[in-house]
Design a protein around this motif. Structure first.
Motif, short mmCIF file in Angstrom:
data_model
loop_
_atom_site.label_atom_id
_atom_site.label_comp_id
_atom_site.label_asym_id
_atom_site.label_seq_id
_atom_site.Cartn_x
_atom_site.Cartn_y
_atom_site.Cartn_z
N THR A 100 2.58 5.24 0.88
CA THR A 100 2.70 4.48 -0.38
C THR A 100 2.22 3.04 -0.23
O THR A 100 2.27 2.27 -1.18
CB THR A 100 4.16 4.49 -0.91
N THR B 189 6.56 9.62 2.98
CA THR B 189 7.24 8.60 2.19
C THR B 189 8.73 8.94 2.08
O THR B 189 9.10 10.11 2.11
CB THR B 189 6.64 8.49 0.77
N ARG B 190 9.53 7.86 1.95
CA ARG B 190 10.96 8.09 1.71
C ARG B 190 11.23 8.35 0.24
O ARG B 190 12.36 8.67 -0.14
CB ARG B 190 11.75 6.84 2.16
N ARG C 54 4.26 -0.38 10.75
CA ARG C 54 5.44 -0.84 10.01
C ARG C 54 6.25 0.34 9.50
O ARG C 54 7.47 0.34 9.57
CB ARG C 54 5.01 -1.74 8.84
N ASN D 113 -2.34 -9.06 0.39
CA ASN D 113 -1.29 -10.03 0.72
C ASN D 113 -1.25 -11.15 -0.33
O ASN D 113 -0.20 -11.74 -0.57
CB ASN D 113 -1.53 -10.68 2.09
N1 LIG Z 1 -0.88 -6.79 5.53
C1 LIG Z 1 -1.69 -7.16 6.51
O1 LIG Z 1 -2.35 -8.20 6.43
C2 LIG Z 1 -1.83 -6.29 7.74
C3 LIG Z 1 -2.75 -6.67 8.73
C4 LIG Z 1 -2.90 -5.84 9.85
C5 LIG Z 1 -2.16 -4.67 9.95
N2 LIG Z 1 -1.25 -4.34 8.98
C6 LIG Z 1 -0.50 -3.07 9.11
O2 LIG Z 1 -1.10 -2.12 8.26
C7 LIG Z 1 -0.13 -1.10 7.94
C8 LIG Z 1 -0.28 -0.69 6.49
O3 LIG Z 1 0.06 -1.77 5.65
P1 LIG Z 1 0.36 -1.50 4.10
O4 LIG Z 1 0.51 -2.84 3.48
O5 LIG Z 1 -0.63 -0.51 3.57
O6 LIG Z 1 1.71 -0.72 4.15
P2 LIG Z 1 3.26 -1.25 4.08
O7 LIG Z 1 3.50 -1.74 2.72
O8 LIG Z 1 3.54 -2.10 5.22
O9 LIG Z 1 4.06 0.08 4.30
C9 LIG Z 1 3.66 1.30 3.70
C10 LIG Z 1 4.86 2.14 3.41
O10 LIG Z 1 5.59 2.37 4.59
C11 LIG Z 1 6.97 2.50 4.27
N3 LIG Z 1 7.72 1.48 5.01
C12 LIG Z 1 7.49 0.15 5.04
N4 LIG Z 1 8.40 -0.48 5.81
C13 LIG Z 1 9.21 0.49 6.29
C14 LIG Z 1 10.32 0.49 7.16
N5 LIG Z 1 10.81 -0.66 7.68
N6 LIG Z 1 10.92 1.68 7.45
C15 LIG Z 1 10.44 2.81 6.95
N7 LIG Z 1 9.37 2.88 6.11
C16 LIG Z 1 8.78 1.74 5.79
C17 LIG Z 1 7.09 2.30 2.78
O11 LIG Z 1 6.97 3.59 2.20
P3 LIG Z 1 8.15 4.38 1.43
O12 LIG Z 1 9.07 3.34 0.85
O13 LIG Z 1 7.36 5.15 0.42
O14 LIG Z 1 8.77 5.22 2.47
C18 LIG Z 1 5.84 1.49 2.46
O15 LIG Z 1 5.39 1.63 1.13
C19 LIG Z 1 1.24 -1.67 8.31
O16 LIG Z 1 1.75 -0.97 9.42
C20 LIG Z 1 0.96 -3.13 8.67
O17 LIG Z 1 1.80 -3.57 9.71
C21 LIG Z 1 -1.10 -5.12 7.88
#
Ligand SMILES: NC(=O)c1ccc[n+]([C@@H]2O[C@H](COP(=O)([O-])OP(=O)(O)OC[C@H]3O[C@@H](n4cnc5c(N)ncnc54)[C@H](OP(=O)(O)O)[C@@H]3O)[C@@H](O)[C@H]2O)c1
Length: 277
Positions: free
Chosen positions: A8, A30-31, A63, A130
């Motif tokens: 998600t 997804t949860r 994450r 972001n």
């Molecule tokens: N944002 C950046 O600039 C950046 C840069 C480099 C790498 N990243 C990495 O890229 C990845 C993807 O980022 P994204 O922004 O697409 O996704 P995200 O919003 O970090 O997470 C995606 C989904 O993972 C689940 N989730 C998040 N935190 C959780 C937790 N603590 N425990 C269990 N489930 C959790 C949630 O899904 P549900 O609620 O549907 O379960 C959320 O919608 C991440 O791992 C992040 O660390 C991000």
């Protein structure tokens, strides 16, 4: 079947869509049992991942998966999976911000490299999404208050990350590769705000605030310490030295990375009054 963790999120959701369009069988973790995905996508709760069979490839979102990463990869290996693609960060290679954040990514990369699957690491720059954090301020006042205006990064459009991830999940020649994924334009924070203004057709401004003021505002808004720690630490470093810029997206996808201006145009509704993210 291709397993998308963090489905998600902004990368996961686009990866599910792209792979589904290509005809792949996709399982989205997804949860949220009500998360909407394209028809044919199998919804999987994180607790069910360890019971899944038939997974060929995994998109690993550090994450979302957290401490469950080792178990997930071990189970996948035992049940015949072939490859894993990791969403990591440029900070592993170009250190910026507090070490503990990049160490988390480093640890997941090491797990993937040692788990026995073919691996591909995507070290991503800061996501364009972001900057959706500015939406409330822009809607309310047309002004963004932020620290370190001179911090420059080549922000990446998360749709480009998903496109590269889809490629690496389905083509074996990306095994053993570490890709540094960035946009192609290094922009300061005021330049990003101006791009949003251009997309909206109105002038926006960026006003410098102290790091302390930004931290206090985030904590008052109920955000955990981790959020200002992560943001302000990396901005301070990017104000001293810009984040990296690469043409990896162009080399892998055969077209330029989407610009931040394009991202801002495609997401302008989120920044206009009454806009939705
Ligand atoms: N944002 C950046 O600039 C950046 C840069 C480099 C790498 N990243 C990495 O890229 C990845 C993807 O980022 P994204 O922004 O697409 O996704 P995200 O919003 O970090 O997470 C995606 C989904 O993972 C689940 N989730 C998040 N935190 C959780 C937790 N603590 N425990 C269990 N489930 C959790 C949630 O899904 P549900 O609620 O549907 O379960 C959320 O919608 C991440 O791992 C992040 O660390 C991000």
């Amino acid at each position: 079947m291709i397993l998308i963790t963090g489905a998600t999120g902004v990368v996961g959701r686009e990866a599910v869509r792209l792979l589904g369009e290509e005809g792949a069988k996709v399982a989205a973790v997804t949860r949220n049992p009500h998360a909407g995905f394209p028809a044919g996508t199998q919804l999987v709760h994180p607790a069910e991942v360890a019971t899944l069979d038939g997974v060929e490839a995994i998109l690993l979102s550090p994450r979302a998966v957290g401490a469950a990463a080792a178990g997930l990869l071990g189970h996948a290996r035992e049940t015949g999976a072939r490859r894993v693609v990791v969403l990591s960060a440029v900070t592993v290679q170009y250190p910026a911000g507090q070490a503990r954040f990049r160490q988390q990514f480093h640890a997941v990369e090491d797990l993937a490299k040692g788990c026995g699957l073919d691996w591909t690491i995507l070290r991503c720059a800061d996501f364009a999404a972001n900057t959706l954090a500015w939406a409330g301020q822009i809607q309310a006042t047309g002004t963004v208050r932020g620290a370190y205006p001179r911090a420059r990064t080549s922000t990446i459009d998360e749709r480009d990350i998903a496109a590269v991830a889809a490629l690496a999940l389905t083509h074996p020649q990306h095994a053993g590769q570490t890709y540094l994924l960035t946009g192609e334009q290094s922009l300061s924070q005021p330049e990003k705000v101006a791009a949003i203004g251009a997309a909206l057709g109105r002038a926006l401004s960026f006003v410098e605030a102290t790091p302390d003021e930004i931290r206090r505002g985030m904590l008052a808004a109920g955000l955990p310490d981790e959020v200002p720690d992560r943001l302000l630490g990396s901005l301070a470093d990017y104000a001293r030295e810009a984040g990296p810029t690469t043409d990896t997206v162009r080399r892998l996808l055969g077209r330029p990375a989407r610009t931040y201006a394009t991202w801002a145009t495609d997401h302008s509704a989120a920044f206009s009054s009454g806009g939705q993210r």
